[in-house]
Design a protein around this motif. Sequence first.
Motif, short mmCIF file in Angstrom:
data_model
loop_
_atom_site.label_atom_id
_atom_site.label_comp_id
_atom_site.label_asym_id
_atom_site.label_seq_id
_atom_site.Cartn_x
_atom_site.Cartn_y
_atom_site.Cartn_z
N PRO A 153 35.57 5.24 75.68
CA PRO A 153 37.14 5.38 75.08
C PRO A 153 37.67 4.61 74.01
CG PRO A 153 37.14 3.99 76.49
CD PRO A 153 35.56 4.35 76.79
N TYR A 154 36.41 3.76 73.93
CA TYR A 154 37.13 2.97 72.54
C TYR A 154 36.99 3.72 71.01
CZ TYR A 154 37.86 -0.32 76.55
OH TYR A 154 38.56 -1.11 77.67
N THR A 193 42.46 3.96 75.65
CA THR A 193 41.73 4.26 74.79
C THR A 193 41.77 3.67 73.51
OG1 THR A 193 42.75 6.44 73.90
CG2 THR A 193 41.46 7.21 76.53
N THR A 194 42.11 2.98 73.51
CA THR A 194 42.36 2.02 71.98
C THR A 194 41.88 0.59 72.17
OG1 THR A 194 44.11 1.74 72.01
CG2 THR A 194 44.07 3.69 70.93
N SER A 238 31.49 1.28 73.88
CA SER A 238 31.92 0.77 74.80
C SER A 238 31.72 -0.52 74.90
CB SER A 238 31.50 0.72 76.65
OG SER A 238 32.32 0.22 77.58
N ASN A 297 44.73 4.02 81.80
CA ASN A 297 44.39 5.61 80.27
C ASN A 297 44.58 5.02 79.09
OD1 ASN A 297 45.42 7.72 82.57
ND2 ASN A 297 46.47 6.05 83.82
#
Length: 469
Positions: free
Chosen positions: A447-448, A127-128, A453, A125
């Motif tokens: 999500p990065y 996203t960093t 990605s 979960n």
Amino acid sequence: MLYLTSDAFPIFVPFGVIGFYRYLWYIIRIIASVTYRPVPLPENPTYVASEDVTIIVPTIDAGEEFKEAANSWLAGKPKEIIIITEEKMLIPLQELANAVDPDHIRVLTVPFANKRLQMAHGIKNTTTDIIVFADDDAIWPPTLLPYVLACFEDQKVGGVGTSQRVQPVGKSMTVWEVLAAFRLTIRNIEISSSTHIDGGLPCLSGRTAAYRTVILKDPEFLHGFTHDFWLGKYQLNSGDDKFLTRWMVSHGWSTYVQCCKEAELLSTMKPNWRFLKQVLRWTRNTWRSDLRSLFMERYIWTTHPYVAYTMVDKLFNPFTLLVGPCLVGYLVWKSTIAVADGGYHLPWWNIILSYLVWLLATRTAKLLPHLWHTPSHIIYVPAFILFGYYFAIMKLYALFTLHETAWGTRAGIGDPTQATAATDAGGIGVSIVQEKAYFDAPNSPTPYSGRQSPYQQPAAYGGQSPYAR
């Protein structure tokens, strides 16, 4: 005190060899620790905590101390804090999170209390770009995150650790907490010296450690992390930090440790005899992990030879430590025999007193880095000596009970095999594989932190896919 010239004492040769060997390496370690330097803050940092850091905290019984710890984490301005707990603890932990900062703290749950499954769920979960794992009682200085992130300017660095001190539970430290503080001082010297000598360290402590998210998002890692068995049949729940450290070594990533006041965290220890149960769990984890590193995986020999040496040294340490009292016992027995019959002229009390003076002098010298800052703790040196012998016996007991994988100090943590099977049946294992396929797909979102990605950009990691490392 020992007038030995009247007798031939060949039995003292082992004393001399062991003493010379151990204190030569201790001096080398001290010199390396003194000359070690932490990574300085960059002028234009690549990573900023508010955009690139998620703090993951697996817990089952966080109390009011969590508020102090969480506020110290928030002082570093991370993007998000994710608390992962078991389902029955959702409401009390959500209340704690709401009392601190509901906008930056998210509470997630897993069906069973299992630290590795909780960590894996937090990873999924995130996203960093950077994940920081923290214990629920770890208190940070506000400068910790910038100093940890500074190490990731080197794109070869996959994991970063910190130095530690003991935070007393009460107004003053108990003898158990002082023993823990002694151990942490010695550990801080060991990890700074090993980092300085060959860039490695035996363990990135789970109390607080940072990793590149791309490494931990790897489905191969997640499966291995949550399906880790000793001898193929005893599933492991604790020892997560040892597994993570070995993964860095075996997959070609460098590690670093920031040993400085700016990155030194405070952590509570058990203030009573339960501290011994903690030490027993850590000792079993160390045996299992070091044996794997040295004799099964074997990457450590060529990647970090000094760390490999320290691991071998720890394998023999309980035996060399227990040699001392055995030799003293032999001398005492010989002193009861007449000199004419081959005995020694020294009285038994002289031998024992001399040995005690030697122990006090050498152990005090070893603890000088700690006593320099807290001289009042010198009264606990005899307790540290006794604990050393107890620890040597405990290490041997731990060696023969490596099949015991229970947590030992936390209630509510059940069978990890049952928890993993239930979680796999619930579809988490499938979702991990689906996630990789999703982010590998053309034109898929990432999500990065708005960056592309890393699954699509292996060139950012030395031109090699992170799965191949």
